[in-house]
Design an enzyme around this catalytic site. Structure first.
Site, PDB file in Angstrom:
ATOM      1  N   ARG A  62       0.907  -1.453  -0.253  1.00  0.00           N
ATOM      2  CA  ARG A  62       0.206  -0.016  -0.408  1.00  0.00           C
ATOM      3  C   ARG A  62       0.716   0.904  -0.216  1.00  0.00           C
ATOM      4  NH1 ARG A  62      -5.170  -0.718   3.906  1.00  0.00           N
ATOM      5  NH2 ARG A  62      -6.413  -2.527   2.902  1.00  0.00           N
ATOM      6  N   ASP A  64       1.342   5.514  -0.079  1.00  0.00           N
ATOM      7  CA  ASP A  64       0.544   6.977   0.660  1.00  0.00           C
ATOM      8  C   ASP A  64      -0.381   7.970  -0.026  1.00  0.00           C
ATOM      9  OD1 ASP A  64       0.903   5.782   3.502  1.00  0.00           O
ATOM     10  OD2 ASP A  64       2.484   6.782   3.520  1.00  0.00           O
ATOM     11  N   ARG A 213      10.622   6.918   4.342  1.00  0.00           N
ATOM     12  CA  ARG A 213      10.454   8.619   3.729  1.00  0.00           C
ATOM     13  C   ARG A 213      11.243   8.847   4.947  1.00  0.00           C
ATOM     14  NH1 ARG A 213       4.637   9.650   3.231  1.00  0.00           N
ATOM     15  NH2 ARG A 213       4.809  11.470   3.421  1.00  0.00           N
TER      16      ARG A 213
END
Length: 288
Positions: A62, A64, A213
């Site tokens: 998945r 973001d 990130r």
């Protein structure tokens, strides 16, 4: 989440790409916001003339809101009669129905035991950033982060080497109840291209929320001289979130590729991926 299609259904592997700029992430949301999963499932329902029936997708990873994908993989279980009727024209019909920021590139019958999520042995991401004083090329602005300090790529690579291997990445993840933060970071390296864009390649067996990130945020702090090359590994060893580790903006991140084992190894991989993970020598478990 079964590793086999239900009787009377065919499991179909779907390879796809999308520009995540206008999506609120991959997963469907009750709020009705636009998502990649929602768009594809809506298009699939329409082109197969399935009325109110939704064929749900299972995805390898998945993403973001704002994150892109070049090599995303999903699977969907379709009734045998639906697949038989539409398989030859389904790809082209989806291309005609989907918006231009999401494309399905192939639809193939999956081998026995294939699960887009649990069968994967690695996911490879790229994060792109530039430190050019003038900023980002306007044609790349949706895919490259501008960092307004000069970056020492050699120092960043030195720091990256201290993060490789199997660790508890709790310091670099947004904690989710009941979810482990133990991961095996298989590759982390950065290279500056002739256009001045620095591309970080990040590959792991799986990633926890915000892990990539956050890792890039730490490496940028090293690259611009705010921290030494040993700092990211010290944060990792501490095992808690450090306020100096920033989660960089999503638009520089792209899921590039998902790796799967040979067909004969799918069942074993699915079982392994579902196992409760602990670090060697650890008592108990950080989560499952």
């Amino acid at each position: 989440m079964s590793d086999e299609a239900q009787p009377g259904c065919v499991r179909v592997r779907m390879d796809l790409s999308y520009d995540g700029s206008a999506f609120s992430g991959w997963a469907k949301q009750a709020s009705g916001r636009r998502t990649v999963q929602g768009d594809i499932e809506d298009a699939l329902r329409t082109v197969t003339r399935s009325g109110d029936t939704t064929y749900e997708l299972t995805v390898a990873g998945r993403t973001d809101a704002g994150v892109h994908a070049r090599g995303q993989v999903a699977h969907v279980d379709l009734p045998e009669e639906v697949w038989a009727e539409h398989r030859e024209k389904l790809l082209k019909r989806l291309a005609g129905r989907l918006a231009r920021d999401v494309r399905v590139w192939s639809l193939t019958e999956a081998p026995a035991g294939f699960n887009a999520r649990f069968s994967a042995v690695w996911r490879r991401y790229a994060y792109r950033v530039t430190d050019r004083p003038g900023g980002v090329d306007p044609l790349l602005r949706s895919h490259v982060l501008w960092h307004d300090w000069p970056l020492d790529v050699d120092a960043m690579n030195e720091a990256a080497r201290g993060l490789l291997g199997e660790h508890d990445f709790a310091a670099y993840c947004k904690k989710r109840e009941g979810a482990t933060t133990i991961r095996t970071l298989q590759e982390l390296g950065l290279e500056r291209g002739p256009d001045g864009v620095v591309t970080a390649t990040v590959r792991a067996d799986a990633f926890c929320h915000n892990m990539v990130r956050s890792l890039i945020g730490a490496l940028l702090f090293v690259g611009d001289g705010h921290r030494g090359p040993d700092w990211p590994a010290k944060v990792l060893a501490a095992g808690v979130r450090d306020s100096a580790v920033h989660v960089v903006r999503p638009h520089g991140l792209t899921l590039e590729e998902v790796g799967y084992p040979a067909d004969a190894l799918l069942a074993a991989r699915n079982k392994e991926a579902r196992n409760r993970r602990t670090l060697p020598g650890a008592d108990g478990c950080a989560g499952c």
